[in-house]
Design a protein around this motif. Structure first.
Motif, PDB file in Angstrom:
ATOM      1  N   PHE A   1       0.852  -1.188   0.000  1.00 43.49           N
ATOM      2  CA  PHE A   1       0.000   0.000   0.000  1.00 43.49           C
ATOM      3  C   PHE A   1       0.886   1.236   0.000  1.00 43.49           C
ATOM      4  CE2 PHE A   1      -2.244  -3.331   2.325  1.00 43.49           C
ATOM      5  CZ  PHE A   1      -3.455  -3.372   1.654  1.00 43.49           C
ATOM      6  N   VAL A   2       0.452   2.245  -0.718  1.00 40.82           N
ATOM      7  CA  VAL A   2       1.158   3.517  -0.701  1.00 40.82           C
ATOM      8  C   VAL A   2       0.105   4.595  -0.495  1.00 40.82           C
ATOM      9  CG1 VAL A   2       1.092   3.663  -3.243  1.00 40.82           C
ATOM     10  CG2 VAL A   2       2.772   4.989  -1.972  1.00 40.82           C
ATOM     11  N   GLY A   3       0.383   5.538   0.391  1.00 45.32           N
ATOM     12  CA  GLY A   3      -0.621   6.566   0.652  1.00 45.32           C
ATOM     13  C   GLY A   3      -0.048   7.699   1.452  1.00 45.32           C
ATOM     14  N   ARG A   4      -0.922   8.651   1.686  1.00 45.96           N
ATOM     15  CA  ARG A   4      -0.493   9.855   2.352  1.00 45.96           C
ATOM     16  C   ARG A   4      -1.429  10.113   3.521  1.00 45.96           C
ATOM     17  NH1 ARG A   4      -1.120  15.106   1.571  1.00 45.96           N
ATOM     18  NH2 ARG A   4      -2.488  15.009  -0.246  1.00 45.96           N
ATOM     19  N   LEU A   5      -0.874  10.484   4.665  1.00 46.62           N
ATOM     20  CA  LEU A   5      -1.711  10.789   5.828  1.00 46.62           C
ATOM     21  C   LEU A   5      -2.125  12.254   5.795  1.00 46.62           C
ATOM     22  CD1 LEU A   5       0.285   8.945   8.637  1.00 46.62           C
ATOM     23  CD2 LEU A   5      -1.489   8.034   7.128  1.00 46.62           C
ATOM     24  N   GLU A   6      -3.233  12.530   6.438  1.00 46.64           N
ATOM     25  CA  GLU A   6      -3.714  13.919   6.448  1.00 46.64           C
ATOM     26  C   GLU A   6      -2.885  14.796   7.384  1.00 46.64           C
ATOM     27  OE1 GLU A   6      -7.874  14.538   6.993  1.00 46.64           O
ATOM     28  OE2 GLU A   6      -8.377  12.916   5.601  1.00 46.64           O
ATOM     29  N   THR A   7      -2.729  16.040   6.969  1.00 48.94           N
ATOM     30  CA  THR A   7      -2.070  17.031   7.812  1.00 48.94           C
ATOM     31  C   THR A   7      -2.831  17.136   9.134  1.00 48.94           C
ATOM     32  OG1 THR A   7      -1.359  18.217   5.840  1.00 48.94           O
ATOM     33  CG2 THR A   7      -1.363  19.456   7.896  1.00 48.94           C
ATOM     34  N   GLY A   8      -2.093  17.069  10.229  1.00 43.07           N
ATOM     35  CA  GLY A   8      -2.715  17.152  11.549  1.00 43.07           C
ATOM     36  C   GLY A   8      -2.977  15.820  12.200  1.00 43.07           C
ATOM     37  N   SER A   9      -2.860  14.728  11.439  1.00 44.96           N
ATOM     38  CA  SER A   9      -3.151  13.420  12.040  1.00 44.96           C
ATOM     39  C   SER A   9      -1.952  12.909  12.833  1.00 44.96           C
ATOM     40  CB  SER A   9      -3.556  12.421  10.942  1.00 44.96           C
ATOM     41  OG  SER A   9      -2.481  12.194  10.055  1.00 44.96           O
ATOM     42  N   ASP A  10      -2.193  11.833  13.579  1.00 41.20           N
ATOM     43  CA  ASP A  10      -1.146  11.248  14.414  1.00 41.20           C
ATOM     44  C   ASP A  10      -0.382  10.201  13.603  1.00 41.20           C
ATOM     45  OD1 ASP A  10      -0.159  10.803  17.369  1.00 41.20           O
ATOM     46  OD2 ASP A  10      -0.426   8.820  16.475  1.00 41.20           O
ATOM     47  N   LEU A  11       0.926  10.377  13.484  1.00 39.45           N
ATOM     48  CA  LEU A  11       1.725   9.539  12.572  1.00 39.45           C
ATOM     49  C   LEU A  11       1.604   8.051  12.910  1.00 39.45           C
ATOM     50  CD1 LEU A  11       3.797   9.291  10.277  1.00 39.45           C
ATOM     51  CD2 LEU A  11       5.589   9.797  11.930  1.00 39.45           C
ATOM     52  N   VAL A  12       1.901   7.682  14.121  1.00 37.32           N
ATOM     53  CA  VAL A  12       1.883   6.265  14.498  1.00 37.32           C
ATOM     54  C   VAL A  12       0.447   5.730  14.513  1.00 37.32           C
ATOM     55  CG1 VAL A  12       2.401   4.616  16.346  1.00 37.32           C
ATOM     56  CG2 VAL A  12       4.056   6.415  15.775  1.00 37.32           C
ATOM     57  N   GLY A  13      -0.448   6.490  15.114  1.00 39.00           N
ATOM     58  CA  GLY A  13      -1.830   6.039  15.272  1.00 39.00           C
ATOM     59  C   GLY A  13      -2.537   5.810  13.948  1.00 39.00           C
ATOM     60  N   GLU A  14      -2.302   6.697  12.987  1.00 42.43           N
ATOM     61  CA  GLU A  14      -2.985   6.564  11.702  1.00 42.43           C
ATOM     62  C   GLU A  14      -2.503   5.355  10.924  1.00 42.43           C
ATOM     63  OE1 GLU A  14      -5.839   8.419  12.106  1.00 42.43           O
ATOM     64  OE2 GLU A  14      -5.621   8.528   9.914  1.00 42.43           O
ATOM     65  N   ILE A  15      -1.216   5.075  10.995  1.00 39.42           N
ATOM     66  CA  ILE A  15      -0.698   3.895  10.285  1.00 39.42           C
ATOM     67  C   ILE A  15      -1.248   2.628  10.940  1.00 39.42           C
ATOM     68  CG2 ILE A  15       1.402   2.591   9.723  1.00 39.42           C
ATOM     69  CD1 ILE A  15       2.835   5.345   9.457  1.00 39.42           C
ATOM     70  N   GLU A  16      -1.306   2.618  12.258  1.00 37.94           N
ATOM     71  CA  GLU A  16      -1.880   1.451  12.949  1.00 37.94           C
ATOM     72  C   GLU A  16      -3.364   1.283  12.599  1.00 37.94           C
ATOM     73  OE1 GLU A  16      -0.891   2.254  17.043  1.00 37.94           O
ATOM     74  OE2 GLU A  16       1.029   1.165  16.899  1.00 37.94           O
ATOM     75  N   ARG A  17      -4.072   2.393  12.524  1.00 38.67           N
ATOM     76  CA  ARG A  17      -5.495   2.322  12.193  1.00 38.67           C
ATOM     77  C   ARG A  17      -5.689   1.775  10.780  1.00 38.67           C
ATOM     78  NH1 ARG A  17      -9.926   5.841  10.762  1.00 38.67           N
ATOM     79  NH2 ARG A  17      -8.497   7.523  10.235  1.00 38.67           N
ATOM     80  N   PHE A  18      -4.877   2.253   9.841  1.00 37.97           N
ATOM     81  CA  PHE A  18      -4.959   1.735   8.473  1.00 37.97           C
ATOM     82  C   PHE A  18      -4.749   0.220   8.466  1.00 37.97           C
ATOM     83  CE2 PHE A  18      -3.107   0.271   4.542  1.00 37.97           C
ATOM     84  CZ  PHE A  18      -3.958   0.808   3.592  1.00 37.97           C
ATOM     85  N   CYS A  19      -3.729  -0.223   9.189  1.00 39.39           N
ATOM     86  CA  CYS A  19      -3.414  -1.659   9.200  1.00 39.39           C
ATOM     87  C   CYS A  19      -4.539  -2.463   9.845  1.00 39.39           C
ATOM     88  CB  CYS A  19      -2.075  -1.899   9.902  1.00 39.39           C
ATOM     89  SG  CYS A  19      -0.679  -1.277   8.911  1.00 39.39           S
ATOM     90  N   ALA A  20      -5.108  -1.931  10.932  1.00 40.44           N
ATOM     91  CA  ALA A  20      -6.220  -2.630  11.580  1.00 40.44           C
ATOM     92  C   ALA A  20      -7.402  -2.757  10.616  1.00 40.44           C
ATOM     93  CB  ALA A  20      -6.639  -1.889  12.856  1.00 40.44           C
ATOM     94  N   GLU A  21      -7.695  -1.694   9.901  1.00 38.66           N
ATOM     95  CA  GLU A  21      -8.844  -1.704   8.987  1.00 38.66           C
ATOM     96  C   GLU A  21      -8.638  -2.648   7.805  1.00 38.66           C
ATOM     97  OE1 GLU A  21      -9.515   2.389   7.978  1.00 38.66           O
ATOM     98  OE2 GLU A  21     -10.457   2.837   9.919  1.00 38.66           O
ATOM     99  N   HIS A  22      -7.383  -2.857   7.425  1.00 36.76           N
ATOM    100  CA  HIS A  22      -7.111  -3.683   6.250  1.00 36.76           C
ATOM    101  C   HIS A  22      -6.531  -5.046   6.603  1.00 36.76           C
ATOM    102  CE1 HIS A  22      -7.683   0.288   4.605  1.00 36.76           C
ATOM    103  NE2 HIS A  22      -8.019  -0.306   3.488  1.00 36.76           N
TER     104      HIS A  22
END
Lengths: 142, 142, 142
Positions: free
Chosen positions: B14-35
């Motif tokens: 997967f390749v993607g971009r996180l939103e400005t203002g989001s939490d770096l570690v938390g957002e990547i973990e959330r993506f992985c949990a969802e997928h």
């Protein structure tokens, strides 16, 4: 393909952890030798009890070695496996951070003592990476 | 295979971009949990508005946390996804550079605020990376 | 898939070395242009004779450029290839170490002069990474 570039195929992949107290560079090379990995990309996350690294003096053509017994996090790591003197050789550069977050780095040499090392090895097949002496730099390059 | 090493197969990428203002570690973990990504290699290029990172005191066995509101470039990043408490957990170490190029780094913790984050996730299948308490280090390791 | 994330397939892989004296960023982009690589992960191990890198001032929305003629080891490198103005563009951040192991880093710009550069390129297919102006950051993002 320009001189020096080769197209690779993805080979095996390995993920593992080195034992506390082991030698970072030596243990990865030993794993590769035992499993016949002669070309690979290597990354590591972890920490060391002792960091040993070097800087290549480009004009004088010699390595200046450094040794730190500070406990460091490994906060950057790029490495590859190639053949040198017919054995798997790990060429790795790393960045280390201390208790204040201050970083140092260089070319890894024997003597980096593992505290924790999570290692990922991605084998490359269909390529020949054999280090030989390079006159332009004084280094052993593929 | 030595203790701790496993052979992996390449899974999804997967390749993607996180939103400005989001939490770096938390957002990547959330993506992985969802997928359903439970084992992966992760890399990031980008910049943060706030950097939060830690250093593990190997003798005292506790993390010393650091927090910087300096805007930083992310100039080194190595990370992996494993399972901790049955959820995808991102173990990532990073190096940050400030406006003079001066670098600091450590083990990333919650609170790194994304300015830009270009994220690459390479799933590993056929392996089991489950973090459990390790007596030798005091850490949760696979 | 959340906004901005795409699933990739593994494409070709290339491993090679750049010539001493060449431009680090420019040569990798030229290789990709010649071989039709429009999306990829890139890593480098090596050393430079001159380092040129930048820091993005997030509030002022401009790059502050730095230039060092110190010979440096490249001790951290993360990069990706995308399309910008219809051409392969290398977005790369790196950490450099000097003769004392002291590190600096930033966003690489033209003018990094290669001493040695061992380059690995992992093509991503099935994705579209095209940089366009982003209002939230002032940057060209995919």
């Amino acid at each position: 393909m320009p001189p020096g570039f080769q197209e690779l195929s993805a080979g095996r992949g390995f993920v593992g952890r080195l034992e506390t107290g082991s030698d970072l560079v030596g243990e990865i090379e030993r794993f590769c030798a035992e499993h016949g990995v002669v070309a690979a990309q290597v990354t590591v996350i972890g920490a060391v009890r002792r960091a040993r690294y070097a800087y290549y003096e480009q004009n004088d053509r010699r390595y200046r070695e450094m040794d730190s017994r500070t406990h460091h996090e490994i906060v950057g790591f790029t490495g590859n496996i190639s053949l040198r003197d017919d054995r798997p050789f790990l060429h790795a550069h790393a960045t280390f951070a201390d208790e204040d977050g201050v970083t140092v780095g260089g070319h890894l040499i024997a003597g980096c003592e593992v505290f924790v090392a999570e290692v990922m090895i991605r084998e490359m097949t269909g390529v020949s990476l054999v280090r030989v002496h390079d006159d332009a730099t004084g280094l052993a390059l593929w």
